[in-house]
Design a protein around this motif. Structure first.
Motif, PDB file in Angstrom:
ATOM      1  N   LYS A 181      12.078  -9.952 -10.550  1.00 35.53           N
ATOM      2  CA  LYS A 181      11.636  -9.713  -9.177  1.00 35.53           C
ATOM      3  C   LYS A 181      10.783  -8.446  -9.084  1.00 35.53           C
ATOM      4  N   ARG A 182      11.178  -7.417  -9.815  1.00 31.29           N
ATOM      5  CA  ARG A 182      10.450  -6.152  -9.781  1.00 31.29           C
ATOM      6  C   ARG A 182       9.089  -6.275 -10.463  1.00 31.29           C
ATOM      7  N   ASN A 183       8.988  -7.085 -11.502  1.00 32.99           N
ATOM      8  CA  ASN A 183       7.738  -7.237 -12.246  1.00 32.99           C
ATOM      9  C   ASN A 183       6.865  -8.374 -11.729  1.00 32.99           C
ATOM     10  N   ASP A 184       7.280  -9.012 -10.640  1.00 31.42           N
ATOM     11  CA  ASP A 184       6.499 -10.085 -10.049  1.00 31.42           C
ATOM     12  C   ASP A 184       5.156  -9.532  -9.551  1.00 31.42           C
ATOM     13  N   GLU A 185       4.092 -10.287  -9.804  1.00 32.04           N
ATOM     14  CA  GLU A 185       2.742  -9.824  -9.455  1.00 32.04           C
ATOM     15  C   GLU A 185       2.598  -9.577  -7.954  1.00 32.04           C
ATOM     16  N   ARG A 186       3.228 -10.401  -7.147  1.00 32.31           N
ATOM     17  CA  ARG A 186       3.152 -10.216  -5.685  1.00 32.31           C
ATOM     18  C   ARG A 186       3.803  -8.893  -5.275  1.00 32.31           C
ATOM     19  N   ASN A 187       4.971  -8.599  -5.836  1.00 37.27           N
ATOM     20  CA  ASN A 187       5.657  -7.349  -5.504  1.00 37.27           C
ATOM     21  C   ASN A 187       4.872  -6.138  -5.993  1.00 37.27           C
ATOM     22  N   ILE A 188       4.215  -6.271  -7.125  1.00 36.74           N
ATOM     23  CA  ILE A 188       3.390  -5.177  -7.636  1.00 36.74           C
ATOM     24  C   ILE A 188       2.222  -4.911  -6.691  1.00 36.74           C
ATOM     25  N   GLN A 189       1.590  -5.974  -6.194  1.00 37.49           N
ATOM     26  CA  GLN A 189       0.480  -5.805  -5.246  1.00 37.49           C
ATOM     27  C   GLN A 189       0.957  -5.210  -3.931  1.00 37.49           C
ATOM     28  N   ILE A 190       2.126  -5.624  -3.464  1.00 37.94           N
ATOM     29  CA  ILE A 190       2.693  -5.041  -2.243  1.00 37.94           C
ATOM     30  C   ILE A 190       2.938  -3.554  -2.440  1.00 37.94           C
ATOM     31  N   PHE A 191       3.492  -3.181  -3.595  1.00 43.28           N
ATOM     32  CA  PHE A 191       3.745  -1.776  -3.895  1.00 43.28           C
ATOM     33  C   PHE A 191       2.446  -0.980  -3.935  1.00 43.28           C
ATOM     34  N   ARG A 192       1.425  -1.516  -4.579  1.00 46.34           N
ATOM     35  CA  ARG A 192       0.143  -0.817  -4.667  1.00 46.34           C
ATOM     36  C   ARG A 192      -0.488  -0.637  -3.296  1.00 46.34           C
ATOM     37  N   ARG A 193      -0.427  -1.673  -2.460  1.00 45.67           N
ATOM     38  CA  ARG A 193      -1.010  -1.565  -1.125  1.00 45.67           C
ATOM     39  C   ARG A 193      -0.246  -0.545  -0.275  1.00 45.67           C
ATOM     40  N   ALA A 194       1.070  -0.541  -0.393  1.00 51.79           N
ATOM     41  CA  ALA A 194       1.868   0.446   0.341  1.00 51.79           C
ATOM     42  C   ALA A 194       1.542   1.864  -0.114  1.00 51.79           C
ATOM     43  N   MET A 195       1.370   2.065  -1.424  1.00 55.34           N
ATOM     44  CA  MET A 195       1.017   3.392  -1.924  1.00 55.34           C
ATOM     45  C   MET A 195      -0.383   3.803  -1.487  1.00 55.34           C
TER      46      MET A 195
END
Length: 148
Positions: free
Chosen positions: A82-96
């Motif tokens: 779940k943490r390494n999912d591409e969607r979650n990574i993009q969400i994290f990058r956009r939030a940052m």
């Protein structure tokens, strides 16, 4: 890659080290507060900050260590996927990205506010933070552009 940042997230040694650091900050804050003279308000605030930061780090580490102890390997594997999912990574990058924009404008507002209130040192510190943020952005952009 962002997923490389989380390599130590599942390791108990990482959380044990964080627990140790938290306890050191907590002890430093408490001991320094007890040894301070009563008229040093600024240092008492710094001691309180250190104790609070240490307590928060220690609590987070204890909670995570307990979670690692009671969870099954299947749960940990699902959490990692779940943490390494591409969607979650993009969400994290956009939030940052949003946090970066807001911090830039917040530092600018702080420098203006402190300068108008006559707190020159605090204003210069905020301006220094602005410059530091700009320098880090330029360096990160150059490094990431070279890698891609």
């Amino acid at each position: 890659m962002l997923c490389k940042m989380y390599k130590g997230y599942q390791k108990k040694s990482f959380w044990a080290l964080l627990l140790f650091a938290g306890l050191v900050f907590l002890a430093f804050g408490i001991v320094s507060y007890l040894l301070l003279p009563e008229d040093s308000v600024c240092l008492a605030t710094l001691s309180g900050f250190s104790a609070g930061l240490g307590g928060a780090l220690a609590a987070a580490a204890v909670i995570r260590l307990i979670w690692l102890q009671i969870s099954t390997p299947e749960q940990l594997k699902l959490e990692e996927i779940k943490r390494n999912d591409e969607r979650n990574i993009q969400i994290f990058r956009r939030a940052m990205l949003i946090v970066g924009y807001l911090s830039f404008f917040l530092l600018a507002a702080m420098s203006l506010t402190f300068s108008m209130l006559g707190y020159a040192v605090a204003g210069w510190i905020a301006i220094g933070g602005l410059y530091l943020e700009c320098i880090v952005f330029v360096l990160a952009h150059a490094v990431i552009s070279r890698k891609m």
